[in-house]
Design a protein around this motif. Structure first.
Motif, PDB file in Angstrom:
ATOM      1  N   ASP A 143       0.625  -1.453  -0.547  1.00  0.00           N
ATOM      2  CA  ASP A 143      -0.228  -0.118  -0.071  1.00  0.00           C
ATOM      3  C   ASP A 143       0.671   1.246  -0.223  1.00  0.00           C
ATOM      4  O   ASP A 143       0.146   2.207  -1.055  1.00  0.00           O
ATOM      5  CB  ASP A 143      -1.253   0.163   1.382  1.00  0.00           C
ATOM      6  N   ALA A 144       2.103   0.891   0.687  1.00  0.00           N
ATOM      7  CA  ALA A 144       3.022   2.431   0.734  1.00  0.00           C
ATOM      8  C   ALA A 144       3.439   2.760  -0.783  1.00  0.00           C
ATOM      9  O   ALA A 144       3.522   3.869  -0.693  1.00  0.00           O
ATOM     10  CB  ALA A 144       4.036   2.202   1.993  1.00  0.00           C
ATOM     11  N   GLU A 145       4.100   1.419  -1.311  1.00  0.00           N
ATOM     12  CA  GLU A 145       4.829   1.557  -2.388  1.00  0.00           C
ATOM     13  C   GLU A 145       3.166   2.494  -3.807  1.00  0.00           C
ATOM     14  O   GLU A 145       4.024   3.541  -4.111  1.00  0.00           O
ATOM     15  CB  GLU A 145       4.478   0.220  -3.727  1.00  0.00           C
ATOM     16  N   VAL A 146       2.021   2.205  -3.164  1.00  0.00           N
ATOM     17  CA  VAL A 146       0.486   2.266  -4.114  1.00  0.00           C
ATOM     18  C   VAL A 146       0.215   3.897  -4.145  1.00  0.00           C
ATOM     19  O   VAL A 146       0.605   4.846  -5.060  1.00  0.00           O
ATOM     20  CB  VAL A 146      -0.589   1.427  -4.259  1.00  0.00           C
ATOM     21  N   GLN A 147       0.457   4.312  -2.296  1.00  0.00           N
ATOM     22  CA  GLN A 147       0.014   5.815  -2.530  1.00  0.00           C
ATOM     23  C   GLN A 147       1.836   6.437  -2.638  1.00  0.00           C
ATOM     24  O   GLN A 147       1.885   7.912  -2.634  1.00  0.00           O
ATOM     25  CB  GLN A 147       0.358   5.830  -1.097  1.00  0.00           C
ATOM     26  N   GLY A 148       2.418   5.828  -2.401  1.00  0.00           N
ATOM     27  CA  GLY A 148       4.168   7.440  -3.006  1.00  0.00           C
ATOM     28  C   GLY A 148       3.478   8.101  -4.731  1.00  0.00           C
ATOM     29  O   GLY A 148       3.702   8.925  -4.828  1.00  0.00           O
ATOM     30  N   GLY A 200       1.961  11.123  -3.617  1.00  0.00           N
ATOM     31  CA  GLY A 200       2.981  12.168  -2.932  1.00  0.00           C
ATOM     32  C   GLY A 200       2.352  12.047  -1.778  1.00  0.00           C
ATOM     33  O   GLY A 200       3.013  13.353  -1.217  1.00  0.00           O
ATOM     34  N   ALA A 201       1.367  11.394  -0.973  1.00  0.00           N
ATOM     35  CA  ALA A 201       0.753  11.466   0.851  1.00  0.00           C
ATOM     36  C   ALA A 201       1.961  10.764   1.351  1.00  0.00           C
ATOM     37  O   ALA A 201       2.180   9.622   1.702  1.00  0.00           O
ATOM     38  CB  ALA A 201      -0.516  10.691   0.657  1.00  0.00           C
ATOM     39  N   SER A 212       4.370   6.248   7.260  1.00  0.00           N
ATOM     40  CA  SER A 212       3.427   5.443   8.896  1.00  0.00           C
ATOM     41  C   SER A 212       2.772   4.157   8.170  1.00  0.00           C
ATOM     42  O   SER A 212       3.550   2.841   8.888  1.00  0.00           O
ATOM     43  CB  SER A 212       2.398   6.055   9.048  1.00  0.00           C
ATOM     44  N   GLN A 213       3.206   3.742   6.567  1.00  0.00           N
ATOM     45  CA  GLN A 213       2.408   2.695   6.168  1.00  0.00           C
ATOM     46  C   GLN A 213       4.062   1.886   5.780  1.00  0.00           C
ATOM     47  O   GLN A 213       3.846   0.284   6.020  1.00  0.00           O
ATOM     48  CB  GLN A 213       1.970   2.271   5.037  1.00  0.00           C
ATOM     49  N   ALA A 264      10.759   8.522   2.716  1.00  0.00           N
ATOM     50  CA  ALA A 264       9.652   9.111   2.972  1.00  0.00           C
ATOM     51  C   ALA A 264       9.697  10.285   3.078  1.00  0.00           C
ATOM     52  O   ALA A 264       8.616  11.739   3.028  1.00  0.00           O
ATOM     53  CB  ALA A 264       8.553   8.296   3.069  1.00  0.00           C
ATOM     54  N   LEU A 265       9.929  10.585   4.599  1.00  0.00           N
ATOM     55  CA  LEU A 265       9.815  11.184   5.708  1.00  0.00           C
ATOM     56  C   LEU A 265      10.879  12.210   4.718  1.00  0.00           C
ATOM     57  O   LEU A 265      10.350  13.338   5.251  1.00  0.00           O
ATOM     58  CB  LEU A 265      10.795  10.478   6.528  1.00  0.00           C
TER      59      LEU A 265
END
Length: 430
Positions: free
Chosen positions: A97-102, A105-106, A112-113, A136-137
């Motif tokens: 999910d983190a890869e997809v949300q990347g 730009g969130a 967090s993921q 991400a940070l």
């Protein structure tokens, strides 16, 4: 679910056998090779492998350290690795999910993921998830959380493959806080780590000169001091038994030496800079790093343009107008490579420099051509506007706005269509 037919049972057994036999994950080397060998044509190495490719590859046979990377029975230097992918990580819902949300730009959610994924993962998959959290940070720009996540990574993987980029993230966050000593210590930790591969060791050493000597320099003698440091590093790389593993860093040292030369107001050093940069670009190893090539092309554009400006100041343009225009075309081409081909590989500062210098090259062509080449003048105006929009409010933006407005007025006056021409030439509307 219990298989209800013999065929189904055999299919399940076959899948289990493939997964057990093909324990591999995926590694992409810096020259674009894909490991394991059976996947060498499975995807474009410039992109990430799909989940289907990762599942075909297998899992839990990837070992990442700052010295070596092991995959599918092979051991290679960490210096030779560009990207590593863990099937186990991508099978984790939070990681995936983190890869997809990347793509959205969130970055707060993405960080967090990745943190949640790291909680449930182990070994290599955990190392990758923790590193992605730091990335991400960084994109979020949260220095406090970067330091917390980076420290957690280093505690869990003190000799991990990602130690260098994580320590670099710490150094940047500490500089943002005003802690120069802490930033130096972060980079020194990479340079002095016994197991560190040559690529990352010298990359950290170059960054140390970048941050604390080259970037703060404003006077020729300060750039000369930075040049000496880069030359010392170049000699160290040349004396390194595994120098081939730091070939990109060697080229980066040459690029930095050229950049220092360009800032010392010496025509002879400008000429040396151009030769060095042409050597960097001609080296096939420069293709391993888009950021390096972008840096070299930007600096080569600066070297060519500086030579033209110096010539225009010393003698009339009319005597060599065709040659001057051709040389300016060359400078513009170097800048265009940065703004078009390598824009995703450079930071905002380099992209701004290439954009504003491209505008100035075209403005110079417009002026030396006696303001007759209106398409070039209008291209210059467009790029002045683009560069102006890249800057935050402040003195630098104000001064560029003045420069752009003055040139825009010149182009408008020289290239505006006369009213009689627009109406057919006799003043009567048709």
């Amino acid at each position: 679910m219990i298989p209800r037919t013999l065929a189904t049972a055999l299919a399940v057994l076959a899948l289990c056998w493939v997964a057990a036999d093909a324990r591999a994950d995926v590694v992409v080397t810096r020259d674009g090779q894909i490991l394991p060998d059976k996947l060498k044509d499975a995807f474009d190495p410039e992109t990430a492998p799909s989940n289907a490719v990762l599942q075909e590859s297998g899992r839990d046979n990837l070992e990442l350290s700052c010295d070596t990377v092991k995959i599918a029975g092979k051991t290679i230097s960490a210096s030779e690795v560009r990207d590593a992918y863990s099937t186990t990580a991508y099978l984790d819902p939070n990681f995936n999910d983190a890869e997809v949300q990347g793509g959205t730009g969130a970055w707060d959610l993405v960080a967090s993921q990745f943190a949640a994924a790291a909680e449930s993962l182990k070994g290599t998959a955990k190392q990758i998830a923790m590193y992605r959290q730091v990335l991400a940070l960084q994109l979020l720009g949260d220095s406090d959380r970067i330091l917390v996540a980076a420290d957690a990574f280093l505690a869990a993987f003190p000799t991990g493959y990602y130690v260098k980029p994580v320590q670099e993230a710490r150094a940047r966050a500490l500089i943002h806080r005003g802690d120069a000593a802490g930033a130096r210590a972060a980079l020194d930790a990479v340079v002095n780590l016994r197991q560190m591969n040559p690529r990352d060791r010298y990359a950290a050493a170059i960054l140390k000169v970048d941050f604390f000597t080259f970037k703060p320099a404003t006077k020729p003698e300060q750039f000369a001091a930075a040049e000496k440091m880069y030359r010392d590093l170049l000699r160290q790389i040349d004396g390194e038994p595994q120098a081939r593993l730091a070939i990109v860093e060697r080229l980066l040292c040459q690029t930095r030496i050229a950049q220092c030369n360009l800032m010392q107001n010496d025509p002879a050093k400008d000429a040396e800079a151009a030769r060095l940069l042409e050597t960097v670009i001609a080296d096939p190893a420069s293709l391993y790093s888009k950021a390096l090539r972008a840096d070299a092309y930007l600096s080569l554009g600066n070297a060519v343009y500086a030579g033209v400006r110096r010539e225009l100041e010393s003698q009339p343009a009319e005597q060599r107008l065709p040659q001057i225009l051709e040389t300016l075309d060359t400078a513009a081409l170097h800048y265009l490579r940065v703004t078009l081909l390598y824009r995703d590989a450079v930071d905002s500062g380099a992209l701004f420099d290439a954009t504003v210098n491209l505008a100035r090259v075209w403005a110079t062509q417009f002026h030396v051509g006696k303001m007759k080449d209106c398409p070039t003048g209008k291209r210059a105006v467009q790029h002045f506007v683009q560069a102006h929009n890249m800057l935050q409010s402040g003195e630098r933006r104000r001064l560029l706005g003045q420069e752009a407005k003055k040139f825009m007025d010149t182009v408008q006056e020289a290239c505006a269509v006369p009213e009689e021409a627009a109406s057919g030439g006799d003043g009567a509307a048709k």
